[in-house]
Design an enzyme around this catalytic site. Structure first.
Site, PDB file in Angstrom:
ATOM      1  N   ASN A   9       0.865  -1.178   0.000  1.00 51.88           N
ATOM      2  CA  ASN A   9       0.000   0.000   0.000  1.00 51.88           C
ATOM      3  C   ASN A   9       0.903   1.229   0.000  1.00 51.88           C
ATOM      4  O   ASN A   9       1.549   1.520   1.011  1.00 51.88           O
ATOM      5  CB  ASN A   9      -0.886  -0.046   1.258  1.00 51.88           C
ATOM      6  CG  ASN A   9      -1.674   1.232   1.472  1.00 51.88           C
ATOM      7  OD1 ASN A   9      -1.765   2.083   0.588  1.00 51.88           O
ATOM      8  ND2 ASN A   9      -2.258   1.356   2.660  1.00 51.88           N
ATOM      9  N   LYS A  11       0.001   4.246  -0.153  1.00 53.97           N
ATOM     10  CA  LYS A  11      -0.636   5.404   0.494  1.00 53.97           C
ATOM     11  C   LYS A  11      -0.456   6.651  -0.390  1.00 53.97           C
ATOM     12  O   LYS A  11      -0.474   6.526  -1.614  1.00 53.97           O
ATOM     13  CB  LYS A  11      -0.084   5.588   1.916  1.00 53.97           C
ATOM     14  CG  LYS A  11      -0.172   4.285   2.724  1.00 53.97           C
ATOM     15  CD  LYS A  11       0.118   4.439   4.187  1.00 53.97           C
ATOM     16  CE  LYS A  11      -0.009   3.082   4.874  1.00 53.97           C
ATOM     17  NZ  LYS A  11       0.151   3.144   6.329  1.00 53.97           N
ATOM     18  N   HIS A  91      -9.299   0.900   5.344  1.00 54.27           N
ATOM     19  CA  HIS A  91      -7.990   1.096   5.976  1.00 54.27           C
ATOM     20  C   HIS A  91      -8.153   2.044   7.171  1.00 54.27           C
ATOM     21  O   HIS A  91      -8.966   2.976   7.126  1.00 54.27           O
ATOM     22  CB  HIS A  91      -6.989   1.669   4.968  1.00 54.27           C
ATOM     23  CG  HIS A  91      -5.589   1.667   5.506  1.00 54.27           C
ATOM     24  ND1 HIS A  91      -5.142   2.634   6.370  1.00 54.27           N
ATOM     25  CD2 HIS A  91      -4.564   0.802   5.340  1.00 54.27           C
ATOM     26  CE1 HIS A  91      -3.889   2.362   6.711  1.00 54.27           C
ATOM     27  NE2 HIS A  91      -3.519   1.252   6.099  1.00 54.27           N
ATOM     28  N   GLU A  93      -6.536   4.453   8.182  1.00 56.89           N
ATOM     29  CA  GLU A  93      -6.363   5.879   7.876  1.00 56.89           C
ATOM     30  C   GLU A  93      -7.623   6.459   7.232  1.00 56.89           C
ATOM     31  O   GLU A  93      -7.930   7.640   7.424  1.00 56.89           O
ATOM     32  CB  GLU A  93      -5.116   6.063   7.000  1.00 56.89           C
ATOM     33  CG  GLU A  93      -3.846   5.848   7.830  1.00 56.89           C
ATOM     34  CD  GLU A  93      -2.660   5.294   7.073  1.00 56.89           C
ATOM     35  OE1 GLU A  93      -2.642   5.356   5.829  1.00 56.89           O
ATOM     36  OE2 GLU A  93      -1.738   4.783   7.744  1.00 56.89           O
ATOM     37  N   GLU A 161      -4.932  -5.335  10.793  1.00 63.06           N
ATOM     38  CA  GLU A 161      -3.903  -4.315  10.996  1.00 63.06           C
ATOM     39  C   GLU A 161      -4.163  -3.589  12.316  1.00 63.06           C
ATOM     40  O   GLU A 161      -5.000  -2.671  12.356  1.00 63.06           O
ATOM     41  CB  GLU A 161      -3.932  -3.296   9.857  1.00 63.06           C
ATOM     42  CG  GLU A 161      -3.673  -3.902   8.490  1.00 63.06           C
ATOM     43  CD  GLU A 161      -3.157  -2.851   7.521  1.00 63.06           C
ATOM     44  OE1 GLU A 161      -2.014  -2.996   7.072  1.00 63.06           O
ATOM     45  OE2 GLU A 161      -3.880  -1.887   7.239  1.00 63.06           O
ATOM     46  N   GLY A 167       2.863   1.881  10.766  1.00 63.27           N
ATOM     47  CA  GLY A 167       3.823   2.970  10.603  1.00 63.27           C
ATOM     48  C   GLY A 167       4.586   3.330  11.865  1.00 63.27           C
ATOM     49  O   GLY A 167       5.228   4.371  11.924  1.00 63.27           O
ATOM     50  N   SER A 200       3.822  -2.512  10.218  1.00 64.69           N
ATOM     51  CA  SER A 200       5.274  -2.561  10.420  1.00 64.69           C
ATOM     52  C   SER A 200       5.912  -3.878   9.998  1.00 64.69           C
ATOM     53  O   SER A 200       6.885  -4.340  10.611  1.00 64.69           O
ATOM     54  CB  SER A 200       5.617  -2.224  11.883  1.00 64.69           C
ATOM     55  OG  SER A 200       5.220  -0.900  12.192  1.00 64.69           O
TER      56      SER A 200
HETATM   57  P1  PGA Z   1       3.186   0.033   7.558  1.00 63.26           P
HETATM   58  O1  PGA Z   1       1.668   0.261   7.035  1.00 63.26           O
HETATM   59  O2  PGA Z   1       3.676  -1.247   6.929  1.00 63.26           O
HETATM   60  O3  PGA Z   1       3.927   1.239   7.103  1.00 63.26           O
HETATM   61  O4  PGA Z   1       3.096  -0.100   9.046  1.00 63.26           O
HETATM   62  C1  PGA Z   1       0.810  -0.833   6.928  1.00 63.26           C
HETATM   63  C2  PGA Z   1      -0.508  -0.374   6.358  1.00 63.26           C
HETATM   64  O5  PGA Z   1      -0.988   0.705   6.706  1.00 63.26           O
HETATM   65  O6  PGA Z   1      -1.111  -1.107   5.544  1.00 63.26           O
END
Ligand code: PGA
Length: 240
Positions: A9, A11, A91, A93, A161, A167, A200
């Site tokens: 992803n 983003k 997601h 976010e 997740e 992140g 992560s």
């Molecule tokens: P990350 O994000 O691997 O940077 O922690 C995962 C995600 O949001 O799908």
């Protein structure tokens, strides 16, 4: 399509120059034995899809409607028209930044199905919810509310997740991942839907995570932006 999935992803990252990473990835993995998926920003979706070779592409979000007066939004049909075969929905976010409820996520997931896309439906608890001991209840409620009744093993992938792991460099223990994935598997016992872990994931922890029961792959954010970081994750899944 192989059941194991290494999904990236991007983003809100990436411009035309970033397509060099796609080229490096396809050079590293000309015939991957697992499904590899990249979800670039919408602006790159058509260009990425045109040169993705064995790598599938997906949107990061879609509107629940097919078309209409929704300035700035993208429909699932438009994603499919741009070459996508997947779409992320729900997601964290999106849930946080755009106040997406489970009902909205379910409607978007159904829109993805209607466009012929596989929805990667994202769920996960916050740190406060984990510390309050409500993780499994939160997961149950998100599954009940976000996953359409029409979900099946072909049109749906679930990505677990934990919000606090996205992140942050923080990763649940393998026991914590195992507990939640077993719970999701039990909740969806009538449907053999692939389950991804996200939050992560790096080349250095991927093999350990892929060894957890009921983990069929990963949804990767930061470590999917560079082929040098994403390739070891794909290879770890191939070897899992
Ligand atoms: P990350 O994000 O691997 O940077 O922690 C995962 C995600 O949001 O799908």
């Amino acid at each position: 399509m192989p059941r194991k999935i290494a999904a990236g992803n991007w983003k809100m990252n990436g411009t035309e120059a970033s397509l060099a990473e796609l080229a490096a990835l396809t050079a590293n993995h000309p015939a991957p034995s697992v499904s590899v998926l990249l979800c670039p920003p919408a602006t790159l979706l058509a260009r990425m899809s045109a040169t993705a070779g064995p790598i599938a592409t997906g949107g990061q979000d879609c509107h629940a409607a097919v078309s209409g007066a929704h300035t700035g939004d993208t429909s699932a049909q438009m994603l499919a028209d741009a070459g996508a075969t997947y779409c992320l929905t729900g997601h964290s976010e999106r849930r946080t930044d755009h106040s997406e409820t489970d009902a909205i996520v379910a409607a978007k997931s159904q829109a993805a199905y209607d466009a012929g896309l596989t929805a990667v439906i994202c769920i996960g608890e916050t740190l406060a919810e984990r510390e309050a001991g409500t993780t499994l209840a939160v997961i149950t409620a998100q599954l009940d509310g976000s996953v359409p009744a029409t979900a099946n093993a072909q049109n749906t992938v679930i990505a677990y997740e934990p919000v606090w792991a996205i992140g942050t460099g923080l990763v649940p223990t393998t026991d914590q991942i195992a507990e939640v994935h077993a719970h999701i598997r039990a909740q969806l016992s009538d449907k053999d839907i692939p389950l991804l872990y996200g939050g992560s994931v790096k080349g250095t922890n991927a093999a350990e995570i892929f060894a957890v029961p009921h983990v069929d792959g990963a949804l990767v954010g930061g470590a999917s932006l560079k082929a040098a970081d994403f390739s070891p994750i794909i290879t770890a899944l191939e070897n899992a």
